[in-house]
Design a protein around this motif. Structure first.
Motif, PDB file in Angstrom:
ATOM      1  N   LEU A  35       0.831  -1.200   0.000  1.00  0.00           N
ATOM      2  CA  LEU A  35       0.000   0.000   0.000  1.00  0.00           C
ATOM      3  C   LEU A  35       0.869   1.255   0.000  1.00  0.00           C
ATOM      4  O   LEU A  35       0.600   2.207  -0.735  1.00  0.00           O
ATOM      5  CB  LEU A  35      -0.927  -0.004   1.215  1.00  0.00           C
ATOM      6  CG  LEU A  35      -1.873   1.179   1.344  1.00  0.00           C
ATOM      7  CD1 LEU A  35      -2.848   1.222   0.185  1.00  0.00           C
ATOM      8  CD2 LEU A  35      -2.623   1.091   2.658  1.00  0.00           C
ATOM      9  N   ALA A  36       1.918   1.256   0.800  1.00  0.00           N
ATOM     10  CA  ALA A  36       2.806   2.415   0.863  1.00  0.00           C
ATOM     11  C   ALA A  36       3.490   2.649  -0.484  1.00  0.00           C
ATOM     12  O   ALA A  36       3.611   3.795  -0.938  1.00  0.00           O
ATOM     13  CB  ALA A  36       3.850   2.222   1.956  1.00  0.00           C
ATOM     14  N   LEU A  41       3.940   5.781  -5.442  1.00  0.00           N
ATOM     15  CA  LEU A  41       3.942   5.859  -6.897  1.00  0.00           C
ATOM     16  C   LEU A  41       2.915   6.876  -7.384  1.00  0.00           C
ATOM     17  O   LEU A  41       3.198   7.681  -8.284  1.00  0.00           O
ATOM     18  CB  LEU A  41       3.660   4.480  -7.500  1.00  0.00           C
ATOM     19  CG  LEU A  41       3.654   4.399  -9.017  1.00  0.00           C
ATOM     20  CD1 LEU A  41       5.016   4.767  -9.582  1.00  0.00           C
ATOM     21  CD2 LEU A  41       3.258   3.013  -9.467  1.00  0.00           C
ATOM     22  N   LYS A  42       1.723   6.858  -6.781  1.00  0.00           N
ATOM     23  CA  LYS A  42       0.694   7.838  -7.159  1.00  0.00           C
ATOM     24  C   LYS A  42       1.187   9.258  -6.930  1.00  0.00           C
ATOM     25  O   LYS A  42       1.002  10.146  -7.766  1.00  0.00           O
ATOM     26  CB  LYS A  42      -0.578   7.621  -6.337  1.00  0.00           C
ATOM     27  CG  LYS A  42      -1.391   6.425  -6.744  1.00  0.00           C
ATOM     28  CD  LYS A  42      -2.613   6.331  -5.851  1.00  0.00           C
ATOM     29  CE  LYS A  42      -3.388   5.074  -6.095  1.00  0.00           C
ATOM     30  NZ  LYS A  42      -4.552   4.957  -5.193  1.00  0.00           N
ATOM     31  N   ARG A  43       1.818   9.473  -5.773  1.00  0.00           N
ATOM     32  CA  ARG A  43       2.319  10.809  -5.437  1.00  0.00           C
ATOM     33  C   ARG A  43       3.398  11.245  -6.412  1.00  0.00           C
ATOM     34  O   ARG A  43       3.401  12.379  -6.896  1.00  0.00           O
ATOM     35  CB  ARG A  43       2.868  10.797  -4.007  1.00  0.00           C
ATOM     36  CG  ARG A  43       3.374  12.138  -3.531  1.00  0.00           C
ATOM     37  CD  ARG A  43       3.811  12.109  -2.076  1.00  0.00           C
ATOM     38  NE  ARG A  43       4.631  10.961  -1.721  1.00  0.00           N
ATOM     39  CZ  ARG A  43       5.951  10.888  -1.896  1.00  0.00           C
ATOM     40  NH1 ARG A  43       6.602  11.906  -2.414  1.00  0.00           N
ATOM     41  NH2 ARG A  43       6.619   9.816  -1.552  1.00  0.00           N
ATOM     42  N   GLU A  50       2.636  17.544 -12.555  1.00  0.00           N
ATOM     43  CA  GLU A  50       2.674  18.967 -12.214  1.00  0.00           C
ATOM     44  C   GLU A  50       3.915  19.627 -12.790  1.00  0.00           C
ATOM     45  O   GLU A  50       3.855  20.742 -13.295  1.00  0.00           O
ATOM     46  CB  GLU A  50       2.639  19.158 -10.701  1.00  0.00           C
ATOM     47  CG  GLU A  50       1.297  18.849 -10.082  1.00  0.00           C
ATOM     48  CD  GLU A  50       1.319  18.942  -8.574  1.00  0.00           C
ATOM     49  OE1 GLU A  50       2.309  19.466  -8.015  1.00  0.00           O
ATOM     50  OE2 GLU A  50       0.353  18.485  -7.941  1.00  0.00           O
ATOM     51  N   ARG A  51       5.037  18.950 -12.724  1.00  0.00           N
ATOM     52  CA  ARG A  51       6.267  19.516 -13.279  1.00  0.00           C
ATOM     53  C   ARG A  51       6.179  19.646 -14.789  1.00  0.00           C
ATOM     54  O   ARG A  51       6.696  20.601 -15.366  1.00  0.00           O
ATOM     55  CB  ARG A  51       7.465  18.640 -12.912  1.00  0.00           C
ATOM     56  CG  ARG A  51       7.883  18.790 -11.487  1.00  0.00           C
ATOM     57  CD  ARG A  51       9.190  18.070 -11.217  1.00  0.00           C
ATOM     58  NE  ARG A  51       9.320  17.823  -9.804  1.00  0.00           N
ATOM     59  CZ  ARG A  51       9.297  16.627  -9.237  1.00  0.00           C
ATOM     60  NH1 ARG A  51       9.169  15.549  -9.970  1.00  0.00           N
ATOM     61  NH2 ARG A  51       9.406  16.491  -7.948  1.00  0.00           N
TER      62      ARG A  51
END
Length: 74
Positions: A35-36, A41-43, A50-51
């Motif tokens: 899960l972590a 990966l999503k973050r 965004e970049r």
């Protein structure tokens, strides 16, 4: 030796509930890590998007081709 006759002494490996709880703990740890990793990966993907959306023009990308500080003849 009466304690040994009724089985009240500790036995090495006589109880494998510890092995089962160890496996359960390992499974919970693996699920937590999975899960972590998924959240990480999503973050990271979100940050990369965004970049990519916010890429400022570099100073060298102006429309001034061949301008190296000298005056052009003519």
């Amino acid at each position: 030796m009466a304690a040994q006759a009724d089985g009240s002494t500790m036995k090495d490996g006589g109880n494998d509930s510890g092995a089962r709880s160890g496996k359960a703990a390992k499974d919970r740890r693996e699920a937590r890590l999975k899960l972590a990793l998924r959240e990480n990966l999503k973050r990271r993907k979100s940050q990369a998007r965004e970049r990519a959306d916010f890429t400022p023009a570099s100073p060298g990308s102006d429309d001034v081709a061949g301008d190296d500080g000298e005056e052009s003849p003519g």
